[in-house]
Write an enzyme that holds these catalytic residues in place. Structure first.
Site, PDB file in Angstrom:
ATOM      1  N   GLY A 124      67.029  27.069  16.786  1.00 34.86           N
ATOM      2  CA  GLY A 124      68.082  26.495  15.937  1.00 34.86           C
ATOM      3  C   GLY A 124      68.248  24.996  16.092  1.00 34.86           C
ATOM      4  O   GLY A 124      69.296  24.447  15.777  1.00 34.86           O
ATOM      5  N   ALA A 125      67.219  24.306  16.587  1.00 36.74           N
ATOM      6  CA  ALA A 125      67.342  22.868  16.825  1.00 36.74           C
ATOM      7  C   ALA A 125      66.653  22.045  15.750  1.00 36.74           C
ATOM      8  O   ALA A 125      66.545  20.834  15.858  1.00 36.74           O
ATOM      9  CB  ALA A 125      66.758  22.520  18.197  1.00 36.74           C
ATOM     10  N   GLU A 162      58.556  34.218   6.257  1.00 34.49           N
ATOM     11  CA  GLU A 162      59.953  33.740   6.164  1.00 34.49           C
ATOM     12  C   GLU A 162      60.592  34.249   4.870  1.00 34.49           C
ATOM     13  O   GLU A 162      61.731  34.717   4.878  1.00 34.49           O
ATOM     14  CB  GLU A 162      60.006  32.206   6.125  1.00 34.49           C
ATOM     15  CG  GLU A 162      59.609  31.518   7.396  1.00 34.49           C
ATOM     16  CD  GLU A 162      60.713  31.448   8.434  1.00 34.49           C
ATOM     17  OE1 GLU A 162      61.881  31.751   8.120  1.00 34.49           O
ATOM     18  OE2 GLU A 162      60.395  31.106   9.585  1.00 34.49           O
ATOM     19  N   ASP A 174      56.784  23.349   7.843  1.00 37.70           N
ATOM     20  CA  ASP A 174      56.811  23.706   9.259  1.00 37.70           C
ATOM     21  C   ASP A 174      55.543  24.441   9.677  1.00 37.70           C
ATOM     22  O   ASP A 174      54.931  24.132  10.708  1.00 37.70           O
ATOM     23  CB  ASP A 174      58.031  24.595   9.558  1.00 37.70           C
ATOM     24  CG  ASP A 174      59.325  23.930   9.136  1.00 37.70           C
ATOM     25  OD1 ASP A 174      59.293  22.734   8.799  1.00 37.70           O
ATOM     26  OD2 ASP A 174      60.362  24.614   9.141  1.00 37.70           O
ATOM     27  N   TYR A 223      70.756  27.216   2.954  1.00 35.02           N
ATOM     28  CA  TYR A 223      69.460  26.599   2.680  1.00 35.02           C
ATOM     29  C   TYR A 223      68.942  27.100   1.327  1.00 35.02           C
ATOM     30  O   TYR A 223      68.562  26.316   0.457  1.00 35.02           O
ATOM     31  CB  TYR A 223      68.489  26.963   3.809  1.00 35.02           C
ATOM     32  CG  TYR A 223      67.089  26.423   3.622  1.00 35.02           C
ATOM     33  CD1 TYR A 223      66.723  25.194   4.172  1.00 35.02           C
ATOM     34  CD2 TYR A 223      66.132  27.136   2.902  1.00 35.02           C
ATOM     35  CE1 TYR A 223      65.447  24.694   3.998  1.00 35.02           C
ATOM     36  CE2 TYR A 223      64.857  26.646   2.719  1.00 35.02           C
ATOM     37  CZ  TYR A 223      64.510  25.427   3.285  1.00 35.02           C
ATOM     38  OH  TYR A 223      63.238  24.932   3.114  1.00 35.02           O
TER      39      TYR A 223
HETATM   40  C1  GLA Z   1      63.279  23.796   7.171  1.00 33.54           C
HETATM   41  C2  GLA Z   1      62.278  24.500   6.285  1.00 33.54           C
HETATM   42  C3  GLA Z   1      61.245  23.514   5.735  1.00 33.54           C
HETATM   43  C4  GLA Z   1      61.900  22.314   5.090  1.00 33.54           C
HETATM   44  C5  GLA Z   1      62.987  21.740   6.007  1.00 33.54           C
HETATM   45  C6  GLA Z   1      63.775  20.642   5.333  1.00 33.54           C
HETATM   46  O1  GLA Z   1      62.675  23.299   8.323  1.00 33.54           O
HETATM   47  O2  GLA Z   1      61.618  25.505   6.990  1.00 33.54           O
HETATM   48  O3  GLA Z   1      60.393  24.158   4.829  1.00 33.54           O
HETATM   49  O4  GLA Z   1      62.419  22.627   3.847  1.00 33.54           O
HETATM   50  O5  GLA Z   1      63.885  22.728   6.454  1.00 33.54           O
HETATM   51  O6  GLA Z   1      62.958  19.555   5.060  1.00 33.54           O
END
Ligand code: GLA
Length: 385
Positions: A124-125, A162, A174, A223
């Site tokens: 969560g960081a 995800e 990511d 999100y």
């Molecule tokens: C999270 C998501 C990424 C990206 C970032 C915001 O890390 O997993 O895909 O959208 O937020 O840039």
């Protein structure tokens, strides 16, 4: 990470030696919430990673274990099958299960296996512990069972996990960073075409440091809502400009044309994204010129946009950002999805000590939480050890 420890744990639990794989968390210098809008990002893999020890077990089941003596580590002890109906309840097991299922959908045959997982990416960081886990498991399965996926496919499998098994409609940044990371380089990734280039990053005289608010917000509904806002704006713009498939394809004039067709909230979110994509491109030019002070100012602009327009900051992150300004830090902003997690700071060597000391003290006094500080070291992506 004490790899011997997890290898020994594997042997103790399953009575055999397993192979060891790792995949890292990531930072992102600039370009936030741009990936699912087909824009650019500038991430790099870091020296904090997830590790796994794995071995086929000759059954049709997965036995997964993760030591939990440290709250920052993955905690799990689960056995599950690999049919769609076998989805485990434990969130961490769902990542492993999801990767297996996404691979199966792509015609891979995955027999049962034993796995022990351990990690040093704080949860969560905003450093993408979940992508690190998906990439680690994906890479390990691919190698162990000779599945023949390349790194692009592994990143996409992690992202699909995800979407379909965790419920976060994330972009590709990511998982891409975790799979493609390269020591000493950031990756400038075009999330529309998936073309990328390594961007050597060695800001002489500056340091890159993360400060963790230790306010952890798991990404989820808020999100996804932002992504939906962007999609609604794209749909409105596409009525007149059918070639626009992502906000990346749009500009501020096109956005203005639909101002009375979209909600005020959607409008301002889209405005942030369009500006942020351009900001990343401008920042890359500044970095090439070695103008870190100007690049840093772009990071502050990103923070303001994320805080006021995209509204993914929180009081703790805004506090750290203000302190960075106060102590003359070149650039500072919330990193990753937001709602908690870390700020990323580009700070001149001679300002570093005072900034860190004063800021961490003031933060603790104000919020009664001890923040954590991580110096960023840019490392390689997923690999076998
Ligand atoms: C999270 C998501 C990424 C990206 C970032 C915001 O890390 O997993 O895909 O959208 O937020 O840039």
């Amino acid at each position: 990470m004490d790899i011997t420890k997890i290898k020994n744990k594997f042997k103790e639990l399953y009575g055999a030696e397993g192979a060891v794989y790792t995949s890292p968390g990531r930072i992102n210098l600039i370009g936030e919430h741009t990936d699912y809008n087909g824009g650019f990002v500038l991430p790099g893999a870091i020296d904090k990673a997830i590790y796994c020890v794995i071995k086929p077990n000759g059954t049709a089941k997965v036995r997964a274990y993760a030591p939990d003596e440290n709250p920052e580590k993955v905690s799990l002890n689960n056995e599950f099958g690999l049919e769609e109906a076998d989805k485990p309840k434990d969130r961490w097991a769902q990542y492993i299960f999801g990767v297996c299922r996404e691979m199966t959908k792509k015609c891979a045959k995955i027999p049962g296996f034993d796995i022990v997982i351990s990690g040093e990416v704080p949860l969560g960081a905003g450093m993408s512990s979940s992508a690190a886990l998906e990439s680690c498991v994906g890479f390990a399965l691919n190698d162990t069972f000779n599945l023949g996926f390349d790194r692009f496919q592994l990143a996409l499998i992690g992202q699909a996990t995800e979407h379909n098994y965790v419920g976060v409609k994330c972009g590709i940044m990511d998982q891409f960073a975790s799979c493609f990371g390269k020591e000493g380089s950031l990756i400038r990734l075009d999330c529309r075409s998936l073309e990328y280039e390594y961007f050597p990053f060695d800001p002489k005289g500056y340091r890159l440091v993360l400060i963790n608010t230790c306010v952890a917000h798991m990404l989820g509904g808020e999100y996804n809502e932002r992504r939906e806002s962007c999609e609604r704006v794209v749909a409105a713009i596409a009525v007149k400009h059918p070639k626009v498939r992502f906000l990346r394809d749009a500009n501020l004039d096109m956005l203005k044309e639909v101002s009375d067709k979209v909600s005020a909230v959607d409008y301002i979110r889209a405005e942030f994204v369009i500006e942020e994509i351009q900001r990343l491109l401008d920042t890359c030019e500044l970095l090439k010129e070695g103008d870190y002070e100007a690049a840093g100012r772009k990071m502050y602009e990103t923070h303001t946009g994320l805080s006021l327009k995209y509204t993914v900051s929180c009081p703790e992150l805004d506090f750290l950002n203000e302190k960075a300004k106060e102590y003359g830090v070149a650039g500072s902003r919330v990193m990753g999805g937001g709602f908690g997690g870390c700020t990323i700071n580009l700070v001149k060597e001679d300002k570093y000590d005072q900034f860190i000391q004063q800021t961490t003290e003031a933060y603790e006094k104000t919020f009664n939480i001890k923040p954590l500080v991580y110096d960023v070291v840019i490392k390689d992506g997923a690999r076998k050890l």
